[in-house]
Design an enzyme around this catalytic site. Structure first.
Site, PDB file in Angstrom:
ATOM      1  N   ALA A  78      59.576  46.308  33.144  1.00 12.92           N
ATOM      2  CA  ALA A  78      59.393  45.069  33.910  1.00 12.92           C
ATOM      3  C   ALA A  78      58.331  45.253  34.991  1.00 12.92           C
ATOM      4  CB  ALA A  78      60.713  44.660  34.557  1.00 12.92           C
ATOM      5  N   MET A  99      40.375  47.259  42.143  1.00 11.95           N
ATOM      6  CA  MET A  99      40.127  46.261  43.194  1.00 11.95           C
ATOM      7  C   MET A  99      40.950  45.009  42.911  1.00 11.95           C
ATOM      8  SD  MET A  99      36.236  45.205  42.085  1.00 11.95           S
ATOM      9  CE  MET A  99      35.954  44.108  43.461  1.00 11.95           C
ATOM     10  N   TYR A 124      49.684  46.601  43.351  1.00 10.51           N
ATOM     11  CA  TYR A 124      50.047  47.018  41.977  1.00 10.51           C
ATOM     12  C   TYR A 124      49.655  48.477  41.740  1.00 10.51           C
ATOM     13  CZ  TYR A 124      50.194  46.429  36.807  1.00 10.51           C
ATOM     14  OH  TYR A 124      50.458  46.523  35.460  1.00 10.51           O
TER      15      TYR A 124
HETATM   16  N1  CAA Z   1      36.719  44.322  37.520  1.00  9.23           N
HETATM   17  C1  CAA Z   1      35.460  44.100  37.936  1.00  9.23           C
HETATM   18  N2  CAA Z   1      35.157  43.227  38.911  1.00  9.23           N
HETATM   19  C2  CAA Z   1      36.173  42.549  39.495  1.00  9.23           C
HETATM   20  C3  CAA Z   1      37.513  42.739  39.104  1.00  9.23           C
HETATM   21  C4  CAA Z   1      37.768  43.647  38.063  1.00  9.23           C
HETATM   22  N3  CAA Z   1      39.012  43.875  37.600  1.00  9.23           N
HETATM   23  N4  CAA Z   1      38.290  41.937  39.872  1.00  9.23           N
HETATM   24  C5  CAA Z   1      37.463  41.276  40.693  1.00  9.23           C
HETATM   25  N5  CAA Z   1      36.189  41.633  40.462  1.00  9.23           N
HETATM   26  C6  CAA Z   1      34.990  41.145  41.121  1.00  9.23           C
HETATM   27  C7  CAA Z   1      34.683  39.692  40.720  1.00  9.23           C
HETATM   28  O1  CAA Z   1      33.975  39.638  39.485  1.00  9.23           O
HETATM   29  C8  CAA Z   1      33.847  39.231  41.896  1.00  9.23           C
HETATM   30  O2  CAA Z   1      32.544  39.730  41.761  1.00  9.23           O
HETATM   31  P1  CAA Z   1      31.278  38.796  42.143  1.00  9.23           P
HETATM   32  O3  CAA Z   1      31.464  38.472  43.592  1.00  9.23           O
HETATM   33  O4  CAA Z   1      30.111  39.664  41.821  1.00  9.23           O
HETATM   34  O5  CAA Z   1      31.399  37.581  41.252  1.00  9.23           O
HETATM   35  C9  CAA Z   1      34.497  39.948  43.085  1.00  9.23           C
HETATM   36  O6  CAA Z   1      35.217  41.053  42.532  1.00  9.23           O
HETATM   37  C10 CAA Z   1      35.474  39.087  43.827  1.00  9.23           C
HETATM   38  O7  CAA Z   1      36.347  38.501  42.896  1.00  9.23           O
HETATM   39  P2  CAA Z   1      36.695  36.950  42.937  1.00  9.23           P
HETATM   40  O8  CAA Z   1      35.481  36.098  43.175  1.00  9.23           O
HETATM   41  O9  CAA Z   1      37.504  36.653  41.701  1.00  9.23           O
HETATM   42  O10 CAA Z   1      37.592  36.900  44.264  1.00  9.23           O
HETATM   43  P3  CAA Z   1      38.889  36.089  44.495  1.00  9.23           P
HETATM   44  O11 CAA Z   1      39.319  36.410  45.880  1.00  9.23           O
HETATM   45  O12 CAA Z   1      38.725  34.668  44.082  1.00  9.23           O
HETATM   46  O13 CAA Z   1      39.938  36.735  43.457  1.00  9.23           O
HETATM   47  C11 CAA Z   1      41.182  38.470  42.426  1.00  9.23           C
HETATM   48  C12 CAA Z   1      40.261  38.092  43.570  1.00  9.23           C
HETATM   49  C13 CAA Z   1      42.481  37.637  42.525  1.00  9.23           C
HETATM   50  C14 CAA Z   1      41.498  39.948  42.617  1.00  9.23           C
HETATM   51  C15 CAA Z   1      40.530  38.171  41.055  1.00  9.23           C
HETATM   52  O14 CAA Z   1      39.196  38.640  41.043  1.00  9.23           O
HETATM   53  C16 CAA Z   1      41.263  38.839  39.932  1.00  9.23           C
HETATM   54  O15 CAA Z   1      42.295  38.338  39.478  1.00  9.23           O
HETATM   55  N6  CAA Z   1      40.733  39.999  39.477  1.00  9.23           N
HETATM   56  C17 CAA Z   1      41.355  40.772  38.415  1.00  9.23           C
HETATM   57  C18 CAA Z   1      42.045  41.978  39.009  1.00  9.23           C
HETATM   58  C19 CAA Z   1      42.595  42.786  37.877  1.00  9.23           C
HETATM   59  O16 CAA Z   1      41.880  43.533  37.226  1.00  9.23           O
HETATM   60  N7  CAA Z   1      43.903  42.645  37.603  1.00  9.23           N
HETATM   61  C20 CAA Z   1      44.498  43.299  36.501  1.00  9.23           C
HETATM   62  C21 CAA Z   1      45.542  42.397  35.913  1.00  9.23           C
HETATM   63  S1  CAA Z   1      46.178  42.983  34.369  1.00  9.23           S
HETATM   64  C22 CAA Z   1      47.211  44.222  34.805  1.00  9.23           C
HETATM   65  O17 CAA Z   1      47.488  44.497  35.926  1.00  9.23           O
HETATM   66  C23 CAA Z   1      47.822  44.990  33.661  1.00  9.23           C
HETATM   67  C24 CAA Z   1      47.468  46.408  33.755  1.00  9.23           C
HETATM   68  O18 CAA Z   1      48.310  47.234  34.108  1.00  9.23           O
HETATM   69  C25 CAA Z   1      46.129  46.867  33.319  1.00  9.23           C
END
Ligand code: CAA
Length: 240
Positions: free
Chosen positions: A83, A142, A147
């Site tokens: 979970a 990032m 997490y």
């Molecule tokens: N890899 C590369 N770049 C990333 C990134 C990632 N995982 N997450 C954010 N960025 C970058 C964005 O592309 C953006 O770059 P630019 O300014 O050059 O466009 C910058 O960081 C800021 O991001 P946002 O504009 O999206 O900023 P925000 O404040 O609106 O949102 C956020 C921030 C909520 C963290 C959103 O970017 C997001 O959801 N990112 C994904 C984070 C991630 O990787 N989560 C994993 C989920 S899956 C999981 O957790 C399962 C597992 O175990 C692998």
């Protein structure tokens, strides 16, 4: 008598694949879930696997839930701590609540569950505990300070507890999935997700079954010499 396996978050995503893989390997399965009643009902209808609702973040609910599972299916000999939730935000925007929710479920939930099956496993001199950590607990990510901290904590927990369980016939291991094609990953903004897939050498997201197969191996009776280990299944995105 088949062994009983309890899979938390076991009715959706990676957890559902683990529940089904272990059922196919001959285990009796209890799939725990916290919120989505409709998905749980569909899962039971499709698989015949019983679902049990409680939050792993609540210690007393874990104790009561495990007692209910054991009354129905017998002692839990295999626990899969799967979970997990995300509350992604850049750190400067992360709220204390987003921090707490993720730590409570993804780290303290692992304590709450394992602590309540551990005495029985010690008495019976057999147990299998597998915790689903994450590539992001290994490399950091990032937008995921909460997490990544919880998932790295899960790895420390695994290595410490493996040493305690060894003499009692209990193995404690972790699996670190990379990015798998589940609702959790599909919730990542599309542009960001495309950027992530571009960083995966095999060129695709993983399949839930590819994680389930790792778990089925680790919980098997034949894997008794493997403890304190981490299997990374991430398409080559990160090497430890
Ligand atoms: N890899 C590369 N770049 C990333 C990134 C990632 N995982 N997450 C954010 N960025 C970058 C964005 O592309 C953006 O770059 P630019 O300014 O050059 O466009 C910058 O960081 C800021 O991001 P946002 O504009 O999206 O900023 P925000 O404040 O609106 O949102 C956020 C921030 C909520 C963290 C959103 O970017 C997001 O959801 N990112 C994904 C984070 C991630 O990787 N989560 C994993 C989920 S899956 C999981 O957790 C399962 C597992 O175990 C692998």
């Amino acid at each position: 008598m088949p062994r009983t396996a309890l899979v938390t978050g076991g009715s959706r995503g990676i957890g559902a694949a683990i529940s089904v893989a272990l059922k196919n390997a001959g285990y009796q399965i209890a799939a725990n879930y916290a919120g989505n009643d409709e998905a749980a009902k569909t899962f039971t209808d499709e698989t015949g696997i019983a679902t049990y609702k409680w939050s792993v973040a609540d210690y007393d609910a874990c104790k009561a839930g495990i007692a209910a599972v054991e009354a129905d299916l017998g002692p839990v000999e295999v626990l899969v701590n799967n979970a997990g939730i995300t509350r992604d935000a850049m750190f400067h925007r992360m709220t204390p609540e987003q921090w707490r929710e993720v730590i409570d479920t993804n780290l303290t939930g692992v304590f709450n569950m394992t602590h309540n099956v551990w005495p029985g496993m010690r008495e019976r001199k057999f147990g299998r505990v597998v915790t689903i950590s994450s590539i992001n607990g290994q490399k950091g990510q990032m937008g995921q300070a909460n997490y990544s901290a919880a998932k790295a904590g899960d790895l420390g927990f695994t290595k410490a507890l493996a040493q305690e369980g060894a003499k009692a016939g209990i193995t404690v291991n972790a699996v670190c999935p990379g990015y798998i094609g589940t609702d959790m990953v599909m919730a990542v903004p599309e542009k960001v997700r495309e950027g992530i897939i571009a960083q995966i050498p095999v060129g695709r997201l993983g399949e839930p079954d590819e994680i389930a197969r790792c778990v089925a191996f680790l919980v098997s009776d034949e894997a008794g010499f493997i403890t304190g280990s981490t299997i990374s299944a991430n398409g080559g995105q990160f090497f430890v």
